[in-house]
Design an enzyme around this catalytic site. Structure first.
Site, PDB file in Angstrom:
ATOM      1  N   GLY A 242       4.398 -19.768   1.220  1.00 31.44           N
ATOM      2  CA  GLY A 242       5.483 -18.822   1.491  1.00 31.44           C
ATOM      3  C   GLY A 242       5.113 -17.374   1.242  1.00 31.44           C
ATOM      4  O   GLY A 242       5.998 -16.546   1.006  1.00 31.44           O
TER       5      GLY A 242
ATOM      6  N   CYS B 261       0.851  -1.207   0.000  1.00 35.07           N
ATOM      7  CA  CYS B 261       0.000   0.000   0.000  1.00 35.07           C
ATOM      8  C   CYS B 261       0.878   1.245   0.000  1.00 35.07           C
ATOM      9  O   CYS B 261       0.586   2.228  -0.687  1.00 35.07           O
ATOM     10  CB  CYS B 261      -0.931   0.007   1.206  1.00 35.07           C
ATOM     11  SG  CYS B 261      -2.413  -1.006   1.012  1.00 35.07           S
TER      12      CYS B 261
ATOM     13  N   HIS C 179      -0.536 -10.045  -4.678  1.00 36.83           N
ATOM     14  CA  HIS C 179       0.377  -9.682  -5.765  1.00 36.83           C
ATOM     15  C   HIS C 179       0.596 -10.883  -6.661  1.00 36.83           C
ATOM     16  O   HIS C 179       0.570 -12.030  -6.208  1.00 36.83           O
ATOM     17  CB  HIS C 179       1.705  -9.154  -5.221  1.00 36.83           C
ATOM     18  CG  HIS C 179       2.365 -10.054  -4.220  1.00 36.83           C
ATOM     19  ND1 HIS C 179       1.967 -10.106  -2.899  1.00 36.83           N
ATOM     20  CD2 HIS C 179       3.383 -10.929  -4.340  1.00 36.83           C
ATOM     21  CE1 HIS C 179       2.711 -10.984  -2.244  1.00 36.83           C
ATOM     22  NE2 HIS C 179       3.582 -11.508  -3.105  1.00 36.83           N
TER      23      HIS C 179
ATOM     24  N   HIS D  50       3.371 -12.444  -9.211  1.00 36.62           N
ATOM     25  CA  HIS D  50       4.736 -12.413  -9.729  1.00 36.62           C
ATOM     26  C   HIS D  50       4.665 -12.718 -11.224  1.00 36.62           C
ATOM     27  O   HIS D  50       4.119 -13.759 -11.624  1.00 36.62           O
ATOM     28  CB  HIS D  50       5.594 -13.498  -9.073  1.00 36.62           C
ATOM     29  CG  HIS D  50       5.743 -13.378  -7.585  1.00 36.62           C
ATOM     30  ND1 HIS D  50       6.911 -12.930  -6.991  1.00 36.62           N
ATOM     31  CD2 HIS D  50       4.904 -13.667  -6.568  1.00 36.62           C
ATOM     32  CE1 HIS D  50       6.786 -12.957  -5.680  1.00 36.62           C
ATOM     33  NE2 HIS D  50       5.562 -13.408  -5.387  1.00 36.62           N
TER      34      HIS D  50
ATOM     35  N   HIS E 150      -6.210  -2.407  -1.239  1.00 33.00           N
ATOM     36  CA  HIS E 150      -5.636  -3.465  -0.405  1.00 33.00           C
ATOM     37  C   HIS E 150      -6.546  -4.691  -0.378  1.00 33.00           C
ATOM     38  O   HIS E 150      -7.671  -4.624   0.100  1.00 33.00           O
ATOM     39  CB  HIS E 150      -5.409  -2.975   1.028  1.00 33.00           C
ATOM     40  CG  HIS E 150      -4.779  -4.039   1.887  1.00 33.00           C
ATOM     41  ND1 HIS E 150      -3.415  -4.216   1.966  1.00 33.00           N
ATOM     42  CD2 HIS E 150      -5.327  -5.013   2.652  1.00 33.00           C
ATOM     43  CE1 HIS E 150      -3.151  -5.249   2.753  1.00 33.00           C
ATOM     44  NE2 HIS E 150      -4.301  -5.748   3.187  1.00 33.00           N
TER      45      HIS E 150
ATOM     46  N   ASN F 126       1.543 -16.467  -4.476  1.00 33.04           N
ATOM     47  CA  ASN F 126       1.661 -17.292  -3.278  1.00 33.04           C
ATOM     48  C   ASN F 126       0.558 -16.895  -2.309  1.00 33.04           C
ATOM     49  O   ASN F 126       0.389 -15.714  -2.012  1.00 33.04           O
ATOM     50  CB  ASN F 126       3.040 -17.086  -2.640  1.00 33.04           C
ATOM     51  CG  ASN F 126       4.159 -17.551  -3.544  1.00 33.04           C
ATOM     52  OD1 ASN F 126       4.064 -18.615  -4.153  1.00 33.04           O
ATOM     53  ND2 ASN F 126       5.211 -16.755  -3.667  1.00 33.04           N
TER      54      ASN F 126
HETATM   55  P1  AMP Z   1       5.674 -13.371  -1.634  1.00 34.42           P
HETATM   56  O1  AMP Z   1       6.773 -14.115  -0.924  1.00 34.42           O
HETATM   57  O2  AMP Z   1       4.985 -14.162  -2.685  1.00 34.42           O
HETATM   58  O3  AMP Z   1       4.727 -12.718  -0.646  1.00 34.42           O
HETATM   59  O4  AMP Z   1       6.403 -12.208  -2.446  1.00 34.42           O
HETATM   60  C1  AMP Z   1       6.785 -11.002  -1.892  1.00 34.42           C
HETATM   61  C2  AMP Z   1       7.795 -10.415  -2.821  1.00 34.42           C
HETATM   62  O5  AMP Z   1       7.907  -9.029  -2.539  1.00 34.42           O
HETATM   63  C3  AMP Z   1       9.200 -11.007  -2.699  1.00 34.42           C
HETATM   64  O6  AMP Z   1       9.588 -11.585  -3.954  1.00 34.42           O
HETATM   65  C4  AMP Z   1      10.069  -9.803  -2.320  1.00 34.42           C
HETATM   66  O7  AMP Z   1      11.335  -9.833  -2.937  1.00 34.42           O
HETATM   67  C5  AMP Z   1       9.217  -8.637  -2.796  1.00 34.42           C
HETATM   68  N1  AMP Z   1       9.416  -7.379  -2.103  1.00 34.42           N
HETATM   69  C6  AMP Z   1       9.384  -7.165  -0.763  1.00 34.42           C
HETATM   70  N2  AMP Z   1       9.580  -5.861  -0.493  1.00 34.42           N
HETATM   71  C7  AMP Z   1       9.735  -5.238  -1.686  1.00 34.42           C
HETATM   72  C8  AMP Z   1       9.947  -3.875  -2.089  1.00 34.42           C
HETATM   73  N3  AMP Z   1      10.070  -2.888  -1.182  1.00 34.42           N
HETATM   74  N4  AMP Z   1      10.054  -3.599  -3.400  1.00 34.42           N
HETATM   75  C9  AMP Z   1       9.951  -4.596  -4.315  1.00 34.42           C
HETATM   76  N5  AMP Z   1       9.720  -5.888  -4.010  1.00 34.42           N
HETATM   77  C10 AMP Z   1       9.626  -6.206  -2.711  1.00 34.42           C
HETATM   78 ZN    ZN Z   2      -1.827  -3.220   1.135  1.00 35.83          ZN
END
Ligand code: AMP
Ligand code: ZN
Length: 116
Positions: free
Chosen positions: A92, A7, A99, A101, A46, A86
């Site tokens: 994980g 957010c 989000h 990926h 969110h 995920n």
């Molecule tokens: P997940 O483990 O599927 O929840 O993915 C979270 C992802 O967010 C991970 O791949 C992190 O590398 C990424 N991440 C966390 N903080 C940041 C940030 N400030 N900017 C960009 N990516 C981030």
């Molecule tokens: Zn959020």
């Protein structure tokens, strides 16, 4: 959601490498990329995880999937890409703002468990 890092990224309070933005969707480079193209696509609103998608908020999900091909090409994954979300502890999930990926830019291993 004051405490949510994504957010804060959407609001511009935490810097990010923006790839794409529209009224409903924000996309930025993952800070810890696992492939040459590793972009996170999030709803601006969110939503904590896939478990929290409802008939009321699901419009943004179709919007996300409309723009993912554009985002993948912009990120250098025009030759193919994978979309992963995920959901929950066993998967994980580490950031509890939904989000997707978008991973590509190279040939990806076919299996989640490569030894299988
Ligand atoms: P997940 O483990 O599927 O929840 O993915 C979270 C992802 O967010 C991970 O791949 C992190 O590398 C990424 N991440 C966390 N903080 C940041 C940030 N400030 N900017 C960009 N990516 C981030
Ligand atoms: Zn959020």
């Amino acid at each position: 959601m004051n405490d949510c890092i994504f957010c804060k990224i959407v609001a511009g309070d935490i810097p990010s490498m923006k790839v794409y933005e529209d009224e409903y969707v924000y996309a930025f480079k993952d800070i810890n990329p696992e492939a040459p193209c590793h972009i996170l696509v999030v709803p601006k609103e969110h939503i904590a995880s896939m478990d929290d998608i409802t008939p009321e908020n699901s419009g943004v999900i179709s919007r996300i999937f409309e723009v993912i091909p554009i985002i993948a090409r912009m990120g250098g994954a025009g030759n193919g890409y994978r979309v992963i979300s995920n959901c929950g502890p066993d998967a994980g999930q580490s950031v509890f703002h939904l989000h997707f990926h978008v991973i590509g830019g190279c040939e990806l291993p076919l299996h989640v468990f490569p030894e299988k």
